[in-house]
Design a protein around this motif. Structure first.
Motif, PDB file in Angstrom:
ATOM      1  N   PRO A  37       0.791  -1.230   0.000  1.00 55.50           N
ATOM      2  CA  PRO A  37       0.000   0.000   0.000  1.00 55.50           C
ATOM      3  C   PRO A  37       0.827   1.287   0.000  1.00 55.50           C
ATOM      4  O   PRO A  37       0.327   2.324  -0.425  1.00 55.50           O
ATOM      5  CB  PRO A  37      -0.810  -0.111   1.299  1.00 55.50           C
ATOM      6  N   THR A  38       2.063   1.258   0.475  1.00 58.28           N
ATOM      7  CA  THR A  38       2.926   2.446   0.627  1.00 58.28           C
ATOM      8  C   THR A  38       2.155   3.633   1.209  1.00 58.28           C
ATOM      9  O   THR A  38       1.950   4.638   0.532  1.00 58.28           O
ATOM     10  CB  THR A  38       3.611   2.848  -0.699  1.00 58.28           C
ATOM     11  N   PRO A  39       1.744   3.542   2.469  1.00 55.56           N
ATOM     12  CA  PRO A  39       0.904   4.595   3.058  1.00 55.56           C
ATOM     13  C   PRO A  39       1.543   5.974   3.073  1.00 55.56           C
ATOM     14  O   PRO A  39       0.826   6.986   3.017  1.00 55.56           O
ATOM     15  CB  PRO A  39       0.645   4.085   4.480  1.00 55.56           C
ATOM     16  N   ASP A  40       2.872   6.048   3.125  1.00 55.48           N
ATOM     17  CA  ASP A  40       3.538   7.348   3.127  1.00 55.48           C
ATOM     18  C   ASP A  40       3.573   7.996   1.748  1.00 55.48           C
ATOM     19  O   ASP A  40       3.936   9.175   1.621  1.00 55.48           O
ATOM     20  CB  ASP A  40       4.980   7.209   3.640  1.00 55.48           C
ATOM     21  N   GLU A  41       3.201   7.220   0.721  1.00 54.39           N
ATOM     22  CA  GLU A  41       3.209   7.725  -0.656  1.00 54.39           C
ATOM     23  C   GLU A  41       1.910   7.307  -1.353  1.00 54.39           C
ATOM     24  O   GLU A  41       1.917   6.860  -2.485  1.00 54.39           O
ATOM     25  CB  GLU A  41       4.417   7.155  -1.407  1.00 54.39           C
TER      26      GLU A  41
END
Length: 295
Positions: free
Chosen positions: A109-113
């Protein structure tokens, strides 16, 4: 008799497939060919596994017609953004030697991006309309992230592939899947991550050695791995156990001729420790995992 589940596209996904994570290129071709000849009809790979090409070679060597095999792969985070995803899908198809895959996932998911993630998801939704991707889904997403991609595009992922085994059962997330018609796909379904993702494997953290699982296996004249896979199937989880050994590949597919009783299912349900074995998906980004997929 084997088993399958219906995706939200109407397509059928086999209940048991072969995973090739951590399979070397040399091992992958042979294990894929072996699995298909034994009756498997689903192979799960990913761009980040660096063995898509060998999956295609194994499919070709098996002699099994392409239209009888369900192939899935995943886009790595270095290709997130709309344009990056288009290129990443093209690369996966080229390496696999195929004109389409049956299921294509966002790997993390890459929550920071997450804006990059949404861009990639939007690309997959467009490519699915053209038939290159017969179904699309995600991997390692939580409930909020699933809701976000659905809200942004109106497209419900067909599958969410997550770490899931008797010690990490994710009951809230799997219920969310059920409510939205998302198939739960279990990676590390027999808890292998507890053995390979640590320098100091601990039998107490391994579902295969738990006395409850071993006792049930003895009762059914099956292995502990077969019992755990059967538990998944009776919960309607799709599973992708990994092995490069022919005997183990055969063993993992021999799970359709017995049924766990209600009390046996309850005993395994009671083993949940909320114990994650692999990396926390919320910590994964292009900064923490900076490698890119070569063409």
């Amino acid at each position: 008799m084997t088993q399958s589940y219906t995706l939200n596209t109407g397509a059928e996904i086999p209940a048991v497939g072969l995973g090739v994570y951590r399979s070397s290129p040399e091992e992958t071709t042979e294990s894929v060919e072996t699995a298909l000849r034994l009756g498997y009809r689903l192979i799960d790979t990913a761009a980040a596994y660096r063995n898509e090409e060998q999956v295609g070679q194994g499919l070709l060597a098996s002699g099994v017609p392409r239209d009888e095999v369900f192939i899935e792969s995943k886009l790595w985070i270095s290709d997130y953004t709309y344009d990056g995803a288009v290129r990443g899908v093209e690369r996966s198809l080229r390496k696999l030697g195929l004109d389409h895959v049956d299921l294509y996932l966002l790997h993390q998911p890459t929550p920071d991006e997450f804006e990059r993630t949404l861009g990639a998801w939007k690309a997959l939704t467009e490519l699915a309309k053209g038939g290159q991707l017969r179904a699309i889904g995600v991997s390692n997403f939580n409930e909020a992230q699933l809701q976000k991609v659905m809200d942004e595009t109106g497209v419900v992922p067909a599958v969410n592939q997550i770490e899931l085994h008797p010690f990490y059962q994710r009951k809230g997330l799997t219920e969310f899947h059920r409510q939205h018609g998302i198939v739960t796909q279990a990676w590390s379904p027999i808890g292998g991550v507890a053995r390979y993702y640590t320098d100091k494997p601990n039998p107490e953290h391994d579902p295969l050695t738990h006395p409850v699982v071993v006792a049930i296996a003895d009762r059914h004249h099956k292995t502990a791995a077969q019992v755990i896979l059967r538990w998944h199937l009776q919960l309607s989880h799709q599973v992708i156990p990994k092995s490069v050994k022919a005997a183990r590949i055969a063993e993992n597919f021999d799970v359709f001729d017995f049924t766990l009783a209600v009390d046996e299912m309850a005993q395994i349900d009671a083993l949940d420790q909320d114990r994650r074995g692999g990396p926390d998906p919320q910590s994964i980004s292009t900064k923490t995992y900076p490698f890119v997929i070569p063409d």
